[in-house]
Design a protein around this motif. Sequence first.
Motif, PDB file in Angstrom:
ATOM      1  N   PRO A   1       9.355  -4.577   0.224  1.00  0.00           N
ATOM      2  CA  PRO A   1       9.476  -3.994   1.563  1.00  0.00           C
ATOM      3  C   PRO A   1       8.418  -4.434   2.568  1.00  0.00           C
ATOM      4  CG  PRO A   1      10.065  -2.345  -0.064  1.00  0.00           C
ATOM      5  CD  PRO A   1       9.570  -3.561  -0.837  1.00  0.00           C
ATOM      6  N   HIS A   2       7.166  -4.577   2.123  1.00  0.00           N
ATOM      7  CA  HIS A   2       6.145  -4.921   3.115  1.00  0.00           C
ATOM      8  C   HIS A   2       6.277  -6.343   3.641  1.00  0.00           C
ATOM      9  CE1 HIS A   2       3.855  -1.388   3.753  1.00  0.00           C
ATOM     10  NE2 HIS A   2       3.514  -1.229   2.504  1.00  0.00           N
TER      11      HIS A   2
ATOM     12  N   GLU B   1       7.862   0.259  -5.348  1.00  0.00           N
ATOM     13  CA  GLU B   1       8.997  -0.623  -5.620  1.00  0.00           C
ATOM     14  C   GLU B   1       8.441  -1.954  -6.088  1.00  0.00           C
ATOM     15  OE1 GLU B   1      12.250  -0.369  -2.676  1.00  0.00           O
ATOM     16  OE2 GLU B   1      11.121   1.280  -1.796  1.00  0.00           O
ATOM     17  N   GLY B   2       8.895  -2.393  -7.233  1.00  0.00           N
ATOM     18  CA  GLY B   2       8.309  -3.564  -7.860  1.00  0.00           C
ATOM     19  C   GLY B   2       9.218  -4.778  -7.820  1.00  0.00           C
TER      20      GLY B   2
ATOM     21  N   GLY C   1      11.289  -3.463   7.998  1.00  0.00           N
ATOM     22  CA  GLY C   1      10.727  -2.993   6.731  1.00  0.00           C
ATOM     23  C   GLY C   1      11.483  -1.801   6.184  1.00  0.00           C
ATOM     24  N   ALA C   2      11.738  -0.830   7.042  1.00  0.00           N
ATOM     25  CA  ALA C   2      12.418   0.384   6.588  1.00  0.00           C
ATOM     26  C   ALA C   2      13.806   0.059   6.045  1.00  0.00           C
ATOM     27  CB  ALA C   2      12.496   1.393   7.727  1.00  0.00           C
TER      28      ALA C   2
ATOM     29  N   PRO D   1       2.163  -4.106  -4.584  1.00  0.00           N
ATOM     30  CA  PRO D   1       3.133  -4.213  -3.493  1.00  0.00           C
ATOM     31  C   PRO D   1       3.228  -2.980  -2.607  1.00  0.00           C
ATOM     32  CG  PRO D   1       4.257  -3.824  -5.568  1.00  0.00           C
ATOM     33  CD  PRO D   1       2.806  -4.070  -5.900  1.00  0.00           C
ATOM     34  N   GLU D   2       2.643  -1.869  -3.036  1.00  0.00           N
ATOM     35  CA  GLU D   2       2.755  -0.633  -2.253  1.00  0.00           C
ATOM     36  C   GLU D   2       2.025  -0.712  -0.911  1.00  0.00           C
ATOM     37  OE1 GLU D   2       4.537   2.038  -2.793  1.00  0.00           O
ATOM     38  OE2 GLU D   2       3.679   3.407  -1.329  1.00  0.00           O
ATOM     39  N   TYR D   3       1.049  -1.623  -0.810  1.00  0.00           N
ATOM     40  CA  TYR D   3       0.191  -1.632   0.369  1.00  0.00           C
ATOM     41  C   TYR D   3       0.322  -2.907   1.203  1.00  0.00           C
ATOM     42  CZ  TYR D   3      -2.054   1.880  -2.603  1.00  0.00           C
ATOM     43  OH  TYR D   3      -2.296   2.946  -3.415  1.00  0.00           O
TER      44      TYR D   3
END
Lengths: 390, 390, 390, 390
Positions: free
Chosen positions: B131-132, B329-330, B317-318, B291-293
């Motif tokens: 997502p990022h 999310e991996g 992104g959303a 990946p969360e950040y």
Amino acid sequence: MSQVAGTRVGIVGTGWMAATHTEALRRLGVDVAGVAGRSPARAQEVADRLGLATAYDSVEALVKDDSLAAVHVTSPNDVHAEQAAAALRAGRHVVCEKPLGVSAGETAALAELAAGSGLVNAVCFNLRFSPHNHNAAGMVRDGALGEPRYVTGAYHQDWLLEETDWNWRLVAERQGHLRAVADIGSHWLDLVSFVSGRRVVEVLADLHTFVPERNHPLEEVGTFAGHTVASDAERVRERMTSDDAAGMLLRFEGGMRGVCSVSQVSAGRKNRLTWELSCSERSVAWVSEEPEYLWVGHRDRPNETAGKDPSLMTAMGAAVTGYPAGHVEGYPDTFRGLFAAVYADVAAGRPSAAPAYPTFADGHDVMLVCDAVVESARSRTWAPVRRSAP
Amino acid sequence: MSQVAGTRVGIVGTGWMAATHTEALRRLGVDVAGVAGRSPARAQEVADRLGLATAYDSVEALVKDDSLAAVHVTSPNDVHAEQAAAALRAGRHVVCEKPLGVSAGETAALAELAAGSGLVNAVCFNLRFSPHNHNAAGMVRDGALGEPRYVTGAYHQDWLLEETDWNWRLVAERQGHLRAVADIGSHWLDLVSFVSGRRVVEVLADLHTFVPERNHPLEEVGTFAGHTVASDAERVRERMTSDDAAGMLLRFEGGMRGVCSVSQVSAGRKNRLTWELSCSERSVAWVSEEPEYLWVGHRDRPNETAGKDPSLMTAMGAAVTGYPAGHVEGYPDTFRGLFAAVYADVAAGRPSAAPAYPTFADGHDVMLVCDAVVESARSRTWAPVRRSAP
Amino acid sequence: MSQVAGTRVGIVGTGWMAATHTEALRRLGVDVAGVAGRSPARAQEVADRLGLATAYDSVEALVKDDSLAAVHVTSPNDVHAEQAAAALRAGRHVVCEKPLGVSAGETAALAELAAGSGLVNAVCFNLRFSPHNHNAAGMVRDGALGEPRYVTGAYHQDWLLEETDWNWRLVAERQGHLRAVADIGSHWLDLVSFVSGRRVVEVLADLHTFVPERNHPLEEVGTFAGHTVASDAERVRERMTSDDAAGMLLRFEGGMRGVCSVSQVSAGRKNRLTWELSCSERSVAWVSEEPEYLWVGHRDRPNETAGKDPSLMTAMGAAVTGYPAGHVEGYPDTFRGLFAAVYADVAAGRPSAAPAYPTFADGHDVMLVCDAVVESARSRTWAPVRRSAP
Amino acid sequence: MSQVAGTRVGIVGTGWMAATHTEALRRLGVDVAGVAGRSPARAQEVADRLGLATAYDSVEALVKDDSLAAVHVTSPNDVHAEQAAAALRAGRHVVCEKPLGVSAGETAALAELAAGSGLVNAVCFNLRFSPHNHNAAGMVRDGALGEPRYVTGAYHQDWLLEETDWNWRLVAERQGHLRAVADIGSHWLDLVSFVSGRRVVEVLADLHTFVPERNHPLEEVGTFAGHTVASDAERVRERMTSDDAAGMLLRFEGGMRGVCSVSQVSAGRKNRLTWELSCSERSVAWVSEEPEYLWVGHRDRPNETAGKDPSLMTAMGAAVTGYPAGHVEGYPDTFRGLFAAVYADVAAGRPSAAPAYPTFADGHDVMLVCDAVVESARSRTWAPVRRSAP
């Protein structure tokens, strides 16, 4: 340490490096006797602020003060070589800020003068003395990692991002031809050579000037302080030619290769140096903003994030560690470690056979690499580091 | 999503990517009908393991099954172009693993075929869908960062570190001329082009073969599984010519520059991709293993470490975020996001005007950059990316 | 996995957990047949969105569908026990979201019913299945860490920070007496018991209600979505009595102690669970938002930051790892791992002697700890976990 | 700073804190005149090592040296109060290591003596002076975070993990009744009270003695050096009664709550203090081993990871920052910052109305909290902090 206590030294330069050196010397018990700058008034102002007894009228006066064992040169780059040479000629041990000069021509002469002087000579590649950098260098030398193969990393800052940022480093006559590469790339190049024990032999560089014009304020601006200049200060528009940023491909002795990026225009990166060294058996990596940890990469067992624990470090690492694990040693401590090594030699009256600190010869070697960077960027192909025959 | 449910697809290939695609397709409700591989027996084995109804006798048989709306090509690189073309000619929408082929010649033809087919065509640059990465791409497109100037980073792995490691990617006929650059460098190149919205126009590369000889086991070895081969397996010594690692300097459209390092021999780096994009106002950076950040760098206010919070991301992104903030999310989720975009077009029966996923044209474009990498490494100077006139 | 393919299951509940379970089941090839909710219309809406064939008219209708092997209960807490019991009585294997109910009274009866049913029963403490949690549990069981002594950590979120945030969990009748402790503290308590192999025997808790009044919107609000309610929505002011946050001191079997903080009002902590387990020889620690790494602390050698590498994990860890090292497995993957373990037993038709997943007995045990939390907070002293004699 | 230069001070104590104080004082230009210890010989040894002019024969002799403006007490805890009182009575300003004494009884008397003396008195809660701790305290005081509600965190070390580890802190007569709580818990308690501006009013504690017996070596052992004792050193087996570790629930003024864990037996945690403060609008968090960053948590915009940039900090933070952003300030720098604040008052000859450093009153307040910890652990319920009426 007791032989060091009371040794008298003088500081040339009145910027923030003068204060940084003064503090680090005092930690060791060295007596910082006084300071000289561009003007007696400025020297007096800094002497008052730092609590130093003497504001010398001139650099010449300081250099000739026979009560001083050593001189620290912390002025802008264009006068490094000349001031260091004057101090050596006056019989002082000399510690000089990096880069050692603005051209390999002048640093060649200076390194030669130093080598023949019998005096201690050191260049301030202080980052070597963040304990894990010595620790990693020890691992390479002990053979714990296998053969060094590949070193990658970056040195990014943001204090010259905006076109209103200014500093003497933007004036080619004072900084030299290269800017970001000379100012911070030189740290990276010295550091990875030190850790890996390999010198750069060939370079391919691409230089970037992302901010093509800047507003030059007429008043003097301190390093890292560009954005504090009043927005209505009088300014002159100037065309920029030196590098804001650069990419480098590197070939080292023994077949090691490298990739490096340097930037002083990366928003949010205040002062972040990273390196990662892949060897034939293990890897090591370090990040300057988190100096407590050294990452050690393994293929066949879990990776390590080593703390700064003297009992778990190599002998080289433990030797420059001043505080127990988890008691972070930061930027000011690197100068403490560097000067402790230098002043052990000053106390002995002469350089060791194999000095534990970077010497003028090392400072000159980085200048040769910088020259190759310039040549490569112009020719768009690989340029050799032109070391003279030994 | 309901139009997607029940769509039937076939998988070509029997490696771990076949399983990865199957899982991601099933999450969307797509019906994975069957699999084809090098032999009917291998296909049956994988069909049994994954619970698929049909093991096709051959790739040809699968491609010609008119009950299939789409075909996924997950075989070795050397047959990608041929199999994808066969599927397109049979009227199937096609999703192909990267790289799209082993030479720009074959991918040019394939991209042209795809463009003329009216069929959905996608290449698996799945990392765009963490997502990022979409979030950052949205920031660039929204102008929130200023002008993209400088992109740096790395993609390092260690699964080919030892001379006993083996995989079909080490066989030039199956992998193509480039190895590390084609296998993982291609991901980095696609990703930073996607995020920045800028294509590479010129390259300077240095290719390294740090492990000059390898022991080739006679049995087949899966990806990421080289070190599981029994040490007493029968092996043949082979000379290596392809790249274990590489350094690249890059010039992009619009004056953006880049620096990248790629390695599959960096002990301890299991699968770590990093990028940092400095723009004229802000920077952004991302690390695949966390990946969360998303790091957002500022000059004049504190830096941000943005979580994966749809309510705080750009619309881009959303749109590809499937779970609330802090619910990481991996890697498998990147395929879910990619295929969700692809199957929206499959459900519509044709590609969108501006597909939300990487197409064969994008896959071909990376091949052109790879060709420039080879040319530059040979010529020791900059090589242009030779895109044909539009 | 092939025996699992085609197994038919039904989902009770129409919130985001219904979607999460559906995706994870589909990855395994399980056939998610349909959904039931509070109303037929809501069930139809969710069935359409998820691409499910059947929208059941009622939970009863779903439970009685003899084509279903298993039922997943994802409704609000107050109906968990009743719906799970109904499914068991109808002969379905049951997977129930946590907490298993709203009082230890009802979960005791449910756990007893499940134990006597011969049916598979599982409670969704999914975090156990993030690979490093199993990996650490394996280390404890293998004796690699020494004796577990001290476990500390936190579970902090922020989605109920503002007085305008709302969710059914704020209604005591639907959530039960405890809120933050039951909703997320239960995850932490189960997880550290699982990793350490020690059950809580005594508790001292302090419960906090930092937001004493809230504005209750009249419309329904999804979990993690409170701040999306329109600011002009009609609302009713309500006094809050349940815990926004809590501190707990814990005593475990075998002399292990613990300290835990739980909060749903910590700005910026989206969904962050941390635990650190100090054992007599080593420590281990994990952070849910960076699931790729397990920190292993050593006294006499460098600490480790282990990647999620099946070849370097304990057997327990490797068994639940689905992707190679560096290919991050996130939140959705924990459900995949949990359900893979559950459906291996479903395929066998009955629970294993020692199920590899948390059972209703485990779900009940956490309820007993929650009861002790309530008792301790009221009495201001330690409260025992009142397990009935075996 | 110039008024500070030349101020003469004496150090009581010969351990590593004597060296730490000496270095930090010298950075400020303070003249460290000499040292006194348990014996003249030990004092001479340390004077030689640190390059100090005078080794006093006794603490009494040092205290009575009228050339000294100030005395630093760095001896074991049991003599802190007595030596500090003696120095105050002799008219010296006093800086005392923490804890201020071994019982609230003696520290009450000492704090009263100090308050009436008109002399500068400071206790070494140095961690307040890591710049981001002041920065966060400034944010609270500026109202930027809303109301402080909930503070959680830990202080974990590992240097007393093994039963062969030894230090004077294990001897109740020298350390006092509490060990881990007094030694490092006191730092945490002071720090979060400082940052939040809230004092602890009630405590619930659980104390743990995980290593019930230890081998006491007959020779003296330095702090953090227990594992360097030769394994064949002569030792005596001793039963331990003080706390290796502890859990604490806390209630603060204004309704703030807290949870803290403290341990000196957590393998791999060399010296790690963490705190996280949730306020009604934002959160802040800090980790001592990564002091360059302050995490600022937001609900409705991306979280921040603020660098140590004076231009982006609160006035309180910027005031104690000595180096530019990205130039990490570590453990030794906290003493520099603390002493700079103290010696501004020493130069003025008297304490400020609101000293910028922790005073003996603060040191006594933490002792009162420690007393409540002991009382609570014994009574198994909440204990009030028994401050006398003002």
